[in-house]
Design a protein around this motif. Structure first.
Motif, PDB file in Angstrom:
ATOM      1  N   SER A  29       0.894  -1.044  -0.061  1.00 49.80           N
ATOM      2  CA  SER A  29      -0.216  -0.014   0.203  1.00 49.80           C
ATOM      3  C   SER A  29       1.062   1.306   0.018  1.00 49.80           C
ATOM      4  O   SER A  29       1.951   1.001   0.722  1.00 49.80           O
ATOM      5  CB  SER A  29      -1.164  -0.114   1.195  1.00 49.80           C
ATOM      6  OG  SER A  29      -1.371   1.652   1.726  1.00 49.80           O
ATOM      7  N   PRO A  30       0.302   2.250  -1.161  1.00 46.67           N
ATOM      8  CA  PRO A  30       1.543   3.322  -0.994  1.00 46.67           C
ATOM      9  C   PRO A  30       1.289   4.758  -0.024  1.00 46.67           C
ATOM     10  O   PRO A  30       2.212   5.583   0.136  1.00 46.67           O
ATOM     11  CB  PRO A  30       0.765   4.023  -2.341  1.00 46.67           C
ATOM     12  CG  PRO A  30      -0.425   3.338  -2.810  1.00 46.67           C
ATOM     13  CD  PRO A  30      -0.150   2.370  -1.957  1.00 46.67           C
ATOM     14  N   LEU A 125      -8.914   4.188  -3.508  1.00 56.42           N
ATOM     15  CA  LEU A 125      -7.806   4.086  -4.136  1.00 56.42           C
ATOM     16  C   LEU A 125      -6.410   5.516  -3.959  1.00 56.42           C
ATOM     17  O   LEU A 125      -5.638   5.563  -3.458  1.00 56.42           O
ATOM     18  CB  LEU A 125      -8.050   3.687  -5.457  1.00 56.42           C
ATOM     19  CG  LEU A 125      -6.768   3.337  -6.212  1.00 56.42           C
ATOM     20  CD1 LEU A 125      -6.223   2.562  -5.992  1.00 56.42           C
ATOM     21  CD2 LEU A 125      -7.356   3.910  -8.317  1.00 56.42           C
ATOM     22  N   ALA A 126      -7.365   6.189  -3.582  1.00 54.96           N
ATOM     23  CA  ALA A 126      -6.552   7.801  -2.779  1.00 54.96           C
ATOM     24  C   ALA A 126      -5.916   7.754  -1.999  1.00 54.96           C
ATOM     25  O   ALA A 126      -4.740   8.840  -2.141  1.00 54.96           O
ATOM     26  CB  ALA A 126      -7.800   8.987  -2.958  1.00 54.96           C
ATOM     27  N   LEU A 127      -6.450   7.000  -0.398  1.00 55.42           N
ATOM     28  CA  LEU A 127      -5.920   6.873   0.087  1.00 55.42           C
ATOM     29  C   LEU A 127      -4.437   6.061   0.618  1.00 55.42           C
ATOM     30  O   LEU A 127      -4.590   5.438   1.580  1.00 55.42           O
ATOM     31  CB  LEU A 127      -6.528   7.223   1.645  1.00 55.42           C
ATOM     32  CG  LEU A 127      -8.402   8.013   1.467  1.00 55.42           C
ATOM     33  CD1 LEU A 127      -8.569   8.391   2.358  1.00 55.42           C
ATOM     34  CD2 LEU A 127      -7.701   9.550   1.418  1.00 55.42           C
ATOM     35  N   GLY A 128      -4.367   5.030  -0.712  1.00 53.64           N
ATOM     36  CA  GLY A 128      -3.807   4.127  -0.530  1.00 53.64           C
ATOM     37  C   GLY A 128      -4.676   2.589  -0.625  1.00 53.64           C
ATOM     38  O   GLY A 128      -3.315   1.344  -0.064  1.00 53.64           O
ATOM     39  N   THR A 204       5.358  12.249   1.974  1.00 54.62           N
ATOM     40  CA  THR A 204       5.290  10.658   3.062  1.00 54.62           C
ATOM     41  C   THR A 204       4.177   9.858   3.073  1.00 54.62           C
ATOM     42  O   THR A 204       3.099  10.443   1.964  1.00 54.62           O
ATOM     43  CB  THR A 204       5.300  11.371   4.538  1.00 54.62           C
ATOM     44  OG1 THR A 204       4.625  11.538   5.383  1.00 54.62           O
ATOM     45  CG2 THR A 204       6.593  11.572   4.817  1.00 54.62           C
ATOM     46  N   GLY A 205       3.947   8.957   3.098  1.00 47.02           N
ATOM     47  CA  GLY A 205       2.620   8.048   2.973  1.00 47.02           C
ATOM     48  C   GLY A 205       3.155   6.362   4.373  1.00 47.02           C
ATOM     49  O   GLY A 205       3.952   6.325   4.282  1.00 47.02           O
ATOM     50  N   ALA A 213       6.289   2.339   5.252  1.00 44.40           N
ATOM     51  CA  ALA A 213       6.236   3.505   5.569  1.00 44.40           C
ATOM     52  C   ALA A 213       6.689   4.463   5.025  1.00 44.40           C
ATOM     53  O   ALA A 213       8.298   3.648   4.509  1.00 44.40           O
ATOM     54  CB  ALA A 213       6.982   3.926   7.480  1.00 44.40           C
ATOM     55  N   TRP A 214       6.779   5.630   4.123  1.00 43.90           N
ATOM     56  CA  TRP A 214       7.122   5.938   3.101  1.00 43.90           C
ATOM     57  C   TRP A 214       7.748   7.195   3.201  1.00 43.90           C
ATOM     58  O   TRP A 214       7.123   8.170   3.586  1.00 43.90           O
ATOM     59  CB  TRP A 214       6.309   5.469   1.906  1.00 43.90           C
ATOM     60  CG  TRP A 214       6.121   4.310   1.428  1.00 43.90           C
ATOM     61  CD1 TRP A 214       4.802   3.705   1.927  1.00 43.90           C
ATOM     62  CD2 TRP A 214       6.569   3.029   0.242  1.00 43.90           C
ATOM     63  NE1 TRP A 214       4.208   2.430   1.345  1.00 43.90           N
ATOM     64  CE2 TRP A 214       5.422   2.246   0.436  1.00 43.90           C
ATOM     65  CE3 TRP A 214       7.306   3.389  -0.428  1.00 43.90           C
ATOM     66  CZ2 TRP A 214       5.538   1.264  -0.356  1.00 43.90           C
ATOM     67  CZ3 TRP A 214       7.330   2.613  -1.666  1.00 43.90           C
ATOM     68  CH2 TRP A 214       6.553   1.215  -1.699  1.00 43.90           C
TER      69      TRP A 214
END
Length: 257
Positions: A29-30, A125-128, A204-205, A213-214
């Motif tokens: 998940s992004p 989809l907009a929120l990962g 970030t994500g 954690a991105w």
């Protein structure tokens, strides 16, 4: 010239996997790292500009009622601030305004593979709510840096760069990067930036269940993507993008400088 992409991942667990998981190709998940593309598409659709006022308040989109990560709402907020502060409700509303291409169609065009049907994700989809690989995410950020033209990533020097395909206008790409450059470093103390330091446009994500954690962005002539998590997919409350991935991201940024 084309921006270089640098991808890497870190696993801070004691799981013994003997290299069986390729962190660059694994699908995850992004989180909020896709939001820049939502706003870039909205710029091309004529839906907004950086100072357009959006609503960050409790809102229901049919059965879907998104909340912000911090549990708070800011009320009226500019599009630029909504992106930099990663507010969920404005991002979902903007996503509802995207037509031809929708966010889902854009991700397909950007080479995100193994997507389920669009109806499966809905506005989540907009929120990962979907899954992308680190390589795919790096490719999309490289496209943003290359004025909206997507190229196949070259992993060997001898590989020739393809002609690419345009997914965003140069103007939308430029404005989106300018908005992301307003995102302060996690260690920013308000002092003047170091002379000669490359500008950084970054986001970030954090995925559902704190599994990923991105931190991803453009650093001078490079694209840098950092993922921190457990290769087994196990969640951990410490896996928060701004708290875990961003500090490592900027340690690498400073090393690149």
């Amino acid at each position: 010239t084309s921006v270089k992409a640098w991808v890497g991942s870190a696993d801070y667990t004691n799981v013994s996997i003997d290299g069986q998981v390729n962190g660059v190709l694994a699908r995850r998940s992004p989180g909020s790292t896709l939001k820049p593309f939502i706003y870039a598409l909205a710029l091309d659709h004529g839906v907004l500009h950086p100072q357009t006022m959006l609503k960050d308040a409790p809102t229901a989109f049919g059965p879907f009622t998104p909340e912000n990560f911090d549990g708070r709402f800011f009320g009226p907020i500019t599009a630029e601030e909504a992106l930099v502060r990663s507010r969920n409700v404005p991002a979902v509303w903007v996503t509802t305004q995207l037509k031809q291409p929708s966010l889902y169609q854009f991700l397909q065009s950007a080479g995100v593979s193994r997507l389920k049907p669009e109806e499966y994700y809905g506005l989540a989809l907009a929120l990962g709510g979907g899954e992308v690989s680190m390589e795919e995410l790096a490719s999309m950020y490289t496209m943003l840096a290359n004025q909206g033209v997507l190229h196949r990533l070259c992993v060997e020097q001898r590989t020739k760069l393809d002609e690419g395909v345009r997914l965003l206008s140069p103007e939308a790409s430029f404005i989106t990067l300018e908005m992301l450059r307003g995102n302060p470093r996690p260690d920013e103390d308000g002092s003047l930036p170091v002379r000669g330091r490359w500008p950084v446009a970054w986001k970030t994500g954090t995925s559902w269940g704190f599994r990923d954690a991105w931190s991803a962005g453009i650093v001078g002539p490079y694209v840098l993507v950092v993922w921190i998590g457990d290769f087994s997919g196990k969640g951990n409350p410490s896996f928060v993008g701004v708290e875990a991935a961003a500090p490592l991201f900027f340690r690498i940024v400073d090393a690149l400088n």
